[in-house]
Design a protein around this motif. Structure first.
Motif, PDB file in Angstrom:
ATOM      1  N   PRO A  98       0.686  -1.094  -0.364  1.00 19.13           N
ATOM      2  CA  PRO A  98       0.000   0.132  -0.181  1.00 19.13           C
ATOM      3  C   PRO A  98       0.967   0.898   0.281  1.00 19.13           C
ATOM      4  CG  PRO A  98      -0.808  -1.358   1.363  1.00 19.13           C
ATOM      5  CD  PRO A  98       0.500  -2.105   1.063  1.00 19.13           C
ATOM      6  N   CYS A  99       0.828   2.091  -0.718  1.00 18.55           N
ATOM      7  CA  CYS A  99       1.261   3.218  -0.639  1.00 18.55           C
ATOM      8  C   CYS A  99       1.147   4.700  -0.282  1.00 18.55           C
ATOM      9  CB  CYS A  99       1.337   3.737  -2.285  1.00 18.55           C
ATOM     10  SG  CYS A  99       2.910   4.784  -3.109  1.00 18.55           S
ATOM     11  N   ALA A 100       1.440   4.562   0.764  1.00 16.48           N
ATOM     12  CA  ALA A 100       1.097   6.031   1.546  1.00 16.48           C
ATOM     13  C   ALA A 100       1.946   5.823   2.465  1.00 16.48           C
ATOM     14  CB  ALA A 100      -0.289   5.673   2.414  1.00 16.48           C
ATOM     15  N   PRO A 101       2.365   7.757   3.121  1.00 14.60           N
ATOM     16  CA  PRO A 101       2.841   7.608   4.189  1.00 14.60           C
ATOM     17  C   PRO A 101       2.828   7.277   5.392  1.00 14.60           C
ATOM     18  CG  PRO A 101       1.946  10.079   2.991  1.00 14.60           C
ATOM     19  CD  PRO A 101       1.141   9.060   2.773  1.00 14.60           C
ATOM     20  N   ASP A 118      10.835  10.740  -2.012  1.00 15.48           N
ATOM     21  CA  ASP A 118      10.944  12.114  -1.874  1.00 15.48           C
ATOM     22  C   ASP A 118      10.610  12.409  -0.172  1.00 15.48           C
ATOM     23  OD1 ASP A 118       8.542  10.538  -2.938  1.00 15.48           O
ATOM     24  OD2 ASP A 118       7.788  12.910  -3.559  1.00 15.48           O
ATOM     25  N   TRP A 119      10.065  11.182   0.171  1.00 14.38           N
ATOM     26  CA  TRP A 119       9.375  11.159   1.098  1.00 14.38           C
ATOM     27  C   TRP A 119      10.220  11.011   2.958  1.00 14.38           C
ATOM     28  CZ3 TRP A 119       4.351   7.372   0.532  1.00 14.38           C
ATOM     29  CH2 TRP A 119       3.394   8.362  -0.170  1.00 14.38           C
ATOM     30  N   GLN A 120       9.967  11.628   3.841  1.00 14.91           N
ATOM     31  CA  GLN A 120      10.908  11.537   4.628  1.00 14.91           C
ATOM     32  C   GLN A 120      10.063  10.847   6.071  1.00 14.91           C
ATOM     33  OE1 GLN A 120      13.567  12.397   5.905  1.00 14.91           O
ATOM     34  NE2 GLN A 120      13.893  12.871   3.515  1.00 14.91           N
ATOM     35  N   MET A 121      10.131   9.990   6.807  1.00 14.28           N
ATOM     36  CA  MET A 121       9.825   9.083   7.918  1.00 14.28           C
ATOM     37  C   MET A 121       9.424   9.485   8.493  1.00 14.28           C
ATOM     38  SD  MET A 121      10.623   4.865   7.524  1.00 14.28           S
ATOM     39  CE  MET A 121      12.328   4.788   7.576  1.00 14.28           C
ATOM     40  N   VAL A 122      10.744  10.563   9.461  1.00 17.76           N
ATOM     41  CA  VAL A 122      10.118  11.339  10.485  1.00 17.76           C
ATOM     42  C   VAL A 122       9.207  12.671  10.613  1.00 17.76           C
ATOM     43  CG1 VAL A 122      11.702  12.578  12.369  1.00 17.76           C
ATOM     44  CG2 VAL A 122      12.931  10.873  11.462  1.00 17.76           C
ATOM     45  N   GLY A 123       8.168  12.411  11.068  1.00 20.06           N
ATOM     46  CA  GLY A 123       7.707  13.331  10.518  1.00 20.06           C
ATOM     47  C   GLY A 123       6.204  13.194   9.524  1.00 20.06           C
ATOM     48  N   ASN A 127       2.923  14.560   6.289  1.00 18.76           N
ATOM     49  CA  ASN A 127       2.705  14.728   4.918  1.00 18.76           C
ATOM     50  C   ASN A 127       1.517  14.914   4.293  1.00 18.76           C
ATOM     51  OD1 ASN A 127       2.638  13.272   1.640  1.00 18.76           O
ATOM     52  ND2 ASN A 127       4.570  12.849   2.607  1.00 18.76           N
ATOM     53  N   PRO A 128       1.314  15.867   3.409  1.00 17.92           N
ATOM     54  CA  PRO A 128      -0.209  16.560   2.732  1.00 17.92           C
ATOM     55  C   PRO A 128      -0.534  15.200   1.969  1.00 17.92           C
ATOM     56  CG  PRO A 128       1.749  17.233   1.374  1.00 17.92           C
ATOM     57  CD  PRO A 128       2.309  16.943   2.303  1.00 17.92           C
ATOM     58  N   LYS A 129      -0.390  14.164   2.034  1.00 17.12           N
ATOM     59  CA  LYS A 129      -0.652  13.063   1.327  1.00 17.12           C
ATOM     60  C   LYS A 129      -1.219  11.227   2.448  1.00 17.12           C
ATOM     61  CE  LYS A 129       1.710  14.115  -2.954  1.00 17.12           C
ATOM     62  NZ  LYS A 129       0.929  13.588  -4.268  1.00 17.12           N
TER      63      LYS A 129
END
Length: 157
Positions: A98-101, A118-123, A127-129
Motif C-alpha cells: 500500500p503506497c501511503a505516507p 521524496d518522503w521523510q519518515m520522521v514527521g 505529509n499532505p498525502k
C-alpha cells in the motif's frame, strides 16, 4: 531508552486497536494481535467479494509509520502476487505495498524498492498525502474504503 519507546508504542497500539476491533466485528473482518506491536487485519472485503489480509508491524509507532504487508489470510505468509490487490491510484502500487505516507514500506530510505525517496519518515503525519490517516484505525478504514472503490481492479495474480 529503547524499552521506554517500545512500551509507549505498545500502549498506543493497544488503545487504537480497541476501537478498531469493535468496528471490525460489525463489518465482517478480523483484527487480532500476533504480539503487542504486530497485528493482522484479516478478510478485508473488496468490491466483488475478494478478501485480503494485512500484517501490520508497529514498532516505534507513532514516531515512525507502521509497516503494512499483504499476506495470505490463512497462512499469514506472503505467498505471491495473488495476495495483492491491483488497481488505479496510489494505494494499489506496482511495488506490491500500500503506497501511503503511513506505510513504512513506501519509503525508499526504509526499503530499497520503496517508491518514495521524496518522503521523510520522521514527521510522516505532516505529509499532505497522509489524508488524515494518522491513527491505525483510520489507516485500516482507508484500506477498506479503497478496496471497495472504483480504483480497485481485482487480484494481481
Amino acid at each position: 531508552m529503547e524499552a521506554t519507546i517500545a512500551v509507549q508504542s505498545e500502549l498506543i497500539v493497544e488503545k487504537e486497536l480497541q476501537s478498531l476491533k469493535k468496528y471490525a466485528e460489525n463489518k465482517g473482518f478480523e483484527i487480532f494481535n500476533l504480539n503487542s506491536l504486530t497485528f493482522v487485519a484479516k478478510n478485508l472485503c473488496a468490491k466483488g467479494g475478494d478478501r485480503y489480509s494485512l500484517i501490520v508491524e508497529c514498532d516505534d509507532y507513532p514516531n515512525l509509520p507502521p509497516i503494512f504487508r499483504w499476506c495470505n489470510g490463512e497462512t499469514l505468509e506472503f505467498e505471491g502476487i495473488k495476495d495483492v490487490p491491483k488497481g488505479d491510484g496510489g494505494y494499489f502500487h506496482s511495488s506490491r505495498t500500500p503506497c501511503a505516507p503511513w506505510n513504512r514500506n513506501s519509503y525508499k530510505q526504509f526499503q530499497g524498492n520503496g517508491p518514495h525517496g521524496d518522503w521523510q519518515m520522521v514527521g510522516w503525519q505532516n505529509n499532505p498525502k497522509t489524508g488524515q490517516c494518522t491513527t491505525i484505525p483510520r489507516m485500516i478504514l482507508k484500506m477498506c474504503a479503497e478496496l471497495q472503490s472504483e480504483r480497485y481492479k481485482g487480484r494481481s495474480g
